[in-house]
Design a protein around this motif. Structure first.
Motif, PDB file in Angstrom:
ATOM      1  N   UNK A 111       0.830  -1.273  -0.198  1.00  0.00           N
ATOM      2  CA  UNK A 111       0.035  -0.082   0.018  1.00  0.00           C
ATOM      3  C   UNK A 111       0.509   1.363   0.016  1.00  0.00           C
ATOM      4  N   UNK A 112       0.126   2.370  -0.201  1.00  0.00           N
ATOM      5  CA  UNK A 112       0.814   3.637  -0.392  1.00  0.00           C
ATOM      6  C   UNK A 112      -0.220   4.746   0.047  1.00  0.00           C
ATOM      7  N   UNK A 113       0.183   5.634   0.665  1.00  0.00           N
ATOM      8  CA  UNK A 113      -0.538   6.801   1.004  1.00  0.00           C
ATOM      9  C   UNK A 113       0.257   8.042   1.396  1.00  0.00           C
ATOM     10  N   UNK A 114      -0.546   9.333   1.386  1.00  0.00           N
ATOM     11  CA  UNK A 114       0.168  10.614   1.665  1.00  0.00           C
ATOM     12  C   UNK A 114      -0.322  11.245   2.818  1.00  0.00           C
ATOM     13  N   UNK A 115       0.239  11.486   3.726  1.00  0.00           N
ATOM     14  CA  UNK A 115      -0.043  12.105   5.044  1.00  0.00           C
ATOM     15  C   UNK A 115       1.127  13.042   5.713  1.00  0.00           C
ATOM     16  N   UNK A 195      -5.351  -2.583  -2.400  1.00  0.00           N
ATOM     17  CA  UNK A 195      -5.395  -0.890  -2.214  1.00  0.00           C
ATOM     18  C   UNK A 195      -6.298  -0.505  -1.102  1.00  0.00           C
ATOM     19  N   UNK A 196      -6.204   0.762  -0.345  1.00  0.00           N
ATOM     20  CA  UNK A 196      -6.943   1.274   0.424  1.00  0.00           C
ATOM     21  C   UNK A 196      -6.918   2.646   0.447  1.00  0.00           C
ATOM     22  N   UNK A 197      -7.847   3.620   0.329  1.00  0.00           N
ATOM     23  CA  UNK A 197      -7.819   4.755   0.433  1.00  0.00           C
ATOM     24  C   UNK A 197      -9.250   5.415   1.053  1.00  0.00           C
ATOM     25  N   UNK A 198      -9.106   6.535   1.728  1.00  0.00           N
ATOM     26  CA  UNK A 198     -10.436   7.119   2.547  1.00  0.00           C
ATOM     27  C   UNK A 198     -10.612   8.266   1.564  1.00  0.00           C
ATOM     28  N   UNK A 199     -12.028   8.457   1.352  1.00  0.00           N
ATOM     29  CA  UNK A 199     -12.312   9.493   0.290  1.00  0.00           C
ATOM     30  C   UNK A 199     -12.384  10.825   1.016  1.00  0.00           C
ATOM     31  N   UNK A 200     -12.154  11.074   2.241  1.00  0.00           N
ATOM     32  CA  UNK A 200     -12.169  12.252   2.955  1.00  0.00           C
ATOM     33  C   UNK A 200     -13.610  12.680   3.330  1.00  0.00           C
ATOM     34  N   UNK A 201     -14.557  11.887   3.450  1.00  0.00           N
ATOM     35  CA  UNK A 201     -15.911  12.144   3.692  1.00  0.00           C
ATOM     36  C   UNK A 201     -16.473  10.780   4.487  1.00  0.00           C
ATOM     37  N   UNK A 203     -16.390   7.155   3.127  1.00  0.00           N
ATOM     38  CA  UNK A 203     -16.069   6.056   2.310  1.00  0.00           C
ATOM     39  C   UNK A 203     -14.802   5.647   2.055  1.00  0.00           C
ATOM     40  N   UNK A 204     -14.375   4.231   2.388  1.00  0.00           N
ATOM     41  CA  UNK A 204     -13.013   3.722   2.042  1.00  0.00           C
ATOM     42  C   UNK A 204     -13.362   3.145   0.740  1.00  0.00           C
ATOM     43  N   UNK A 205     -12.114   3.283  -0.149  1.00  0.00           N
ATOM     44  CA  UNK A 205     -12.185   2.643  -1.511  1.00  0.00           C
ATOM     45  C   UNK A 205     -11.069   1.659  -1.273  1.00  0.00           C
ATOM     46  N   UNK A 206     -11.542   0.263  -1.603  1.00  0.00           N
ATOM     47  CA  UNK A 206     -10.598  -0.957  -1.528  1.00  0.00           C
ATOM     48  C   UNK A 206     -10.341  -1.567  -2.867  1.00  0.00           C
ATOM     49  N   UNK A 207      -8.905  -1.584  -3.075  1.00  0.00           N
ATOM     50  CA  UNK A 207      -8.745  -2.598  -4.272  1.00  0.00           C
ATOM     51  C   UNK A 207      -8.837  -4.046  -4.034  1.00  0.00           C
TER      52      UNK A 207
END
Length: 227
Positions: A111-115, A195-201, A203-207
């Motif tokens: 996985x990869x994310x930005x923070x 993969x995993x990412x939060x939409x800022x609201x 929902x999680x989006x999951x590959x």
């Protein structure tokens, strides 16, 4: 480097993840690896191309032909994409690779994310999450998990990651200092999370790995809405 370990023996009770939408499989793709959200659309890494699609209709909006076999991130301006042993910084408008840094797992990254001005990289079989410098790839910090780590994302200051071992997959909220597991959402049996990412609201989006799908999972505590 600040190296931190997980030593909590007990886990919180697991709850079922609420899948509200499924997208894909996408044309000419065999798998979904990384996912990210740029505030308007969802991006999915599908081996040879990044696919941007509408998170409501599922309509494909555009594609970028780039190798993308693991995690994807968005820093507010640029896309970041793991491609084997490197991480590419990509201009989403042109698709051009602007820079590359070494991936900490040397090709074994997930996985990869930005923070917080950094990239956070999952290490699948090593069961770790690394914080790295986006300019140099230098390792800044490591958090250990007790499960294989797939996607990673931050949610309002909370660190979440996906797990996938055998037929079981979960979304886990962990303590970003100790790595202790604080919350668990179980995906249906046979439904993996790459993969995993939060939409800022909400929902999680999951590959979905080899299913070729992306699944939207409701964040716990969010009211049910029509997505």
């Amino acid at each position: 480097m600040n190296h931190q370990t997980l030593d909590r023996p007990t886990l919180p009770a697991v709850r079922a993840a609420e899948i509200v939408r499924e997208f894909g499989p996408f044309p000419d793709t065999t798998a979904v690896h990384g996912v990210t959200h740029d505030g308007r659309q969802v991006w999915a890494a599908t081996d040879a191309r990044l696919v941007a699609f509408d998170g409501r209709s599922g309509k494909t909006l555009r594609t970028i032909e780039r190798p993308c076999d693991a995690g994807t991130a968005f820093d507010g301006t640029h896309l970041w994409q793991i491609a084997e042993a490197r991480i590419d910084k990509i201009d989403p408008a042109s698709g051009e690779v602007l820079a590359s840094i070494p991936a900490p797992g040397h090709g074994a990254d997930s996985g990869l994310t930005w923070a917080e001005g950094s990239l956070w990289v999952g290490q699948y079989r090593d069961r770790k999450i690394h914080r790295i410098d986006p300019e140099t790839g230098a390792l800044l910090r490591t958090i250990e998990s007790n499960r294989f780590v797939t996607g990673v994302t931050w949610v309002d200051g909370q660190l979440w990651h996906g797990t996938w071992e055998g037929d079981e997959s979960e979304l886990r909220r962990i303590d970003a200092d100790s790595g202790a597991v604080l919350e668990r959402l179980a995906m249906p049996a046979g439904t993996g999370v790459s993969g995993l990412e939060f939409d800022g609201a909400d929902l999680f989006y999951c590959g979905g790995g080899g299913s070729g799908k992306v699944r939207a999972v409701r964040r716990p505590g969010m009211p049910a809405e029509d997505h």
